[in-house]
Enzyme design. Structure first.
Site, PDB file in Angstrom:
ATOM      1  N   ASP A  83       0.826  -1.197   0.000  1.00 39.69           N
ATOM      2  CA  ASP A  83       0.000   0.000   0.000  1.00 39.69           C
ATOM      3  C   ASP A  83       0.870   1.261   0.000  1.00 39.69           C
ATOM      4  OD1 ASP A  83      -2.697   1.239   0.501  1.00 39.69           O
ATOM      5  OD2 ASP A  83      -1.716   1.920   2.331  1.00 39.69           O
TER       6      ASP A  83
ATOM      7  N   GLU B 177       1.209  -0.528  -5.199  1.00 37.42           N
ATOM      8  CA  GLU B 177       0.239   0.528  -5.505  1.00 37.42           C
ATOM      9  C   GLU B 177       1.063   1.711  -6.008  1.00 37.42           C
ATOM     10  OE1 GLU B 177      -1.530   2.919  -2.462  1.00 37.42           O
ATOM     11  OE2 GLU B 177      -3.275   3.340  -3.687  1.00 37.42           O
TER      12      GLU B 177
HETATM   13  C1  GLC Z   1      -4.086   3.354  -0.394  1.00 36.53           C
HETATM   14  C2  GLC Z   1      -5.363   2.545  -0.298  1.00 36.53           C
HETATM   15  C3  GLC Z   1      -6.459   3.443   0.185  1.00 36.53           C
HETATM   16  C4  GLC Z   1      -6.092   3.943   1.566  1.00 36.53           C
HETATM   17  C5  GLC Z   1      -4.721   4.633   1.543  1.00 36.53           C
HETATM   18  C6  GLC Z   1      -4.195   4.836   2.927  1.00 36.53           C
HETATM   19  O1  GLC Z   1      -4.167   4.352  -1.324  1.00 36.53           O
HETATM   20  O2  GLC Z   1      -5.641   1.963  -1.533  1.00 36.53           O
HETATM   21  O3  GLC Z   1      -7.698   2.793   0.215  1.00 36.53           O
HETATM   22  O4  GLC Z   1      -7.064   4.843   2.009  1.00 36.53           O
HETATM   23  O5  GLC Z   1      -3.759   3.854   0.877  1.00 36.53           O
HETATM   24  O6  GLC Z   1      -3.810   3.641   3.495  1.00 36.53           O
END
Ligand code: GLC
Length: 566
Positions: free
Chosen positions: A233, A294
């Site tokens: 993440d 991500e």
């Molecule tokens: C990423 C996740 C999102 C979350 C953020 C903070 O972007 O996909 O859903 O709110 O991280 O952890």
């Protein structure tokens, strides 16, 4: 006879002694004869556990719910599931605020339920990927509670604490991406802690080797339990400029939260990120696990960096730029050329739990089902690994709340009405036409969109021309065609404004994909004869799309996938 009993007993003990997690899910087919890794041949599927299937009828999905749907996933053609955070959490950010990295939130079940899920998946050749929230923990994590307790606490330096610039003045101008200042003052220790996201999600201090060790060990702990990898993440936010320089402000406008619009120059994408990724990768390699990132990037060059200079960082950095493209043949052709030519293994995504669903992002409101099929045919036949999002395969649409008081996602509450939050793309999976779409017998945590009456798994399974049946067919084709799995990618007719077409070729096996991305019928002459092919035999096509001799006729938003034969 005695021997027989002995053998039976030995077998019984052997079974008992083989735990679910003997290292990351190990499969005989992890690498094929040509060196392709399992994840290069796999189709991934993202599950938002709150919204997938509710086994105990409390309105929130759970792990047993996911286990009960493994046959569905297998039949669909899924090889790996990525479950968004299901760890203990106060649920401020619906699980992305983790208060214990090595457990399951009781709302979702127990570690035993998790083990059952992994073994059930393994029995069906499906791997399980978890979501590793590396940038921050919850403010309720024991590490942060200790860190906050005093300036001299053992874990003080596990988070980012700084002095303010004076009374009431935070250390710099950084704002949280979820609204408000990125610094929260702690009145008992008179310092500010830093959080890129909500105040309840304090950033871990990755400059501290103890944090690194602890987090690396968390990943080891899950690999031992049978996890085949992680989706990492928010990787680009791991480090902050030690000098804490103010971020540049872009113009005089304000964002949905009323904050100045900042360029995140000093608190995202610092080069140090790559050191951590290399470290996490080393640990992953100990267990043959895969790391998905991500990775929000501005261009292909930036995306490339996440593979690592020596392919020693992420195996699967997501191409999230794809989610920003307009539905248009030349736009997609250009983009895919860039990604395919970049040298890494592409990872394509069209939907996730943070963005408007692909069904209405690409849809024109009239031909959404047809457009959903074009998108499926597109990203599931490219060279690379696709990551689907639950509900995409049945054409689920984004259904944002219409009243502020119904909003569950805090960014929607804060940013309303400009920012309605992410509830719209997180509504319950639509399983059938019964109450609550078969998701739960209790009122679901988010309302089921009215469209569930027509777009649900049970109904679509009965309709040969449904979005679901189309997905199943493309996925089946993808799994059985070496050209689609491993073949090279060659774009055709590169100046066509309406039809995006390409070849996938593998050792003499050639598959032609032609997608009409326009609302009018199209005819394309591929000059098959001139290129040494005698015909294109249809493998999958929408009803009025067909090849006749050299010419391909495509209905509006028509799809034709055919095998070229000599
Ligand atoms: C990423 C996740 C999102 C979350 C953020 C903070 O972007 O996909 O859903 O709110 O991280 O952890």
């Amino acid at each position: 006879m005695r021997n027989k009993i002995l053998i039976v007993m030995l077998l019984f003990f052997a079974l008992l002694m083989s735990p679910v997690g003997a290292g990351a899910q190990s499969k005989a087919d992890a690498v094929d004869g040509e060196g392709h890794q399992w994840w290069q041949h796999a189709v991934f599927y993202e599950i938002y556990p709150r919204s997938f299937a509710d086994s105990n009828n409390d309105g929130v999905g759970d792990l047993k719910g996911i286990t009960s749907k493994l046959d569905y996933l297998k039949d669909l053609g899924v090889d790996a599931i990525w479950i968004t955070p299901c760890f203990p959490s106060p649920q401020v950010d619906f699980g992305y605020d983790v208060s214990d990295y090595e457990n399951i939130d009781p709302m979702y079940g127990t570690l035993a339920d998790f083990d059952n899920l992994v073994s059930g998946a393994e029995n069906r050749d499906i791997r399980v990927i978890l979501d590793f929230v590396v940038n921050h923990s919850s403010d309720q994590h024991k590490w942060f509670m200790d860190s906050k307790s005093s300036r001299t606490s053992e874990k003080r330096d596990w988070y980012v604490w700084r002095d303010g610039k004076g009374p009431g003045k935070p250390p710099n101008n950084w704002v949280s991406t979820f609204g408000g200042p990125a610094w929260t003052f702690d009145p008992s220790t008179h310092q500010y802690d830093y959080h890129f996201f909500y105040a309840q999600q304090p950033d871990l201090n990755w400059r501290n080797p103890a944090v690194k060790d602890a987090m690396f060990n968390v990943s080891r702990w899950w690999y031992k339990r049978g996890v085949a990898g992680f989706r990492l993440d928010a990787v680009d936010t791991l480090f902050e400029d030690p000098g804490l320089h103010d971020n540049p402000i872009a113009g005089s406008g304000k964002n949905a939260y009323g904050d100045p619009i900042e360029e995140n120059k000093y608190n995202t994408k610092l080069p140090e990120v790559h050191g951590v990724l290399r470290g996490l990768r080393k640990v992953a390699d100990e267990s043959g696990a895969v790391l998905i990132g991500e990775t929000w990037t501005k261009d292909v060059a930036e995306l490339k960096q996440y593979y690592g200079e020596h392919s020693n960082e992420l195996q699967m950095p997501m191409d999230l730029m794809l989610t920003k493209l307009k539905f248009s043949a030349p736009v997609f052709r250009d983009h895919i050329a860039g990604i395919d030519g970049a040298g890494g293994w592409p990872v394509y995504v069209i939907s996730n739990h943070d963005i408007v669903r692909s069904y209405d992002r690409y849809g024109d409101g009239q031909h959404n089902d047809q457009i959903a099929k074009v998108m499926a045919a597109l990203y599931l036949t490219l060279r690379g690994t696709p990551i689907m999002y639950y509900g995409e395969e049945i054409g689920m649409k984004t259904t944002p709340p219409t009243r502020k008081e119904d909003v569950k996602d805090p960014i929607g509450q804060r940013g309303w009405p400009k920012e309605k939050g992410r509830d719209g793309e997180r509504t319950p999976m639509q399983w059938d036409g019964s109450e609550n779409a078969g998701f739960s017998k209790a009122t679901p945590w988010l309302p089921v969109p009215p469209a569930y009456k027509t777009h649900n798994v049970a109904a679509e399974a009965q309709q040969p021309d449904s979005v679901l049946e189309f997905y199943k067919k493309v996925l089946k084709l993808r799994h059985t065609s070496r050209a689609l799995l491993d073949g090279s990618y060659t774009p055709l007719h590169e100046s066509d404004q309406n039809v995006f077409s390409y070849l996938r070729s593998y050792k003499g096996e050639v598959v032609l994909v032609a997608l009409n991305m326009s609302a009018s019928p199209q005819k394309v002459n591929f000059e098959l004869g001139k290129n040494g092919f005698s015909s294109a035999i249809s493998l999958l096509a929408t009803p009025k799309s067909a090849a006749q001799g050299d010419t391909l006729t495509l209905e509006p938003y028509g799809v034709f996938i055919g095998q070229l034969s000599h």
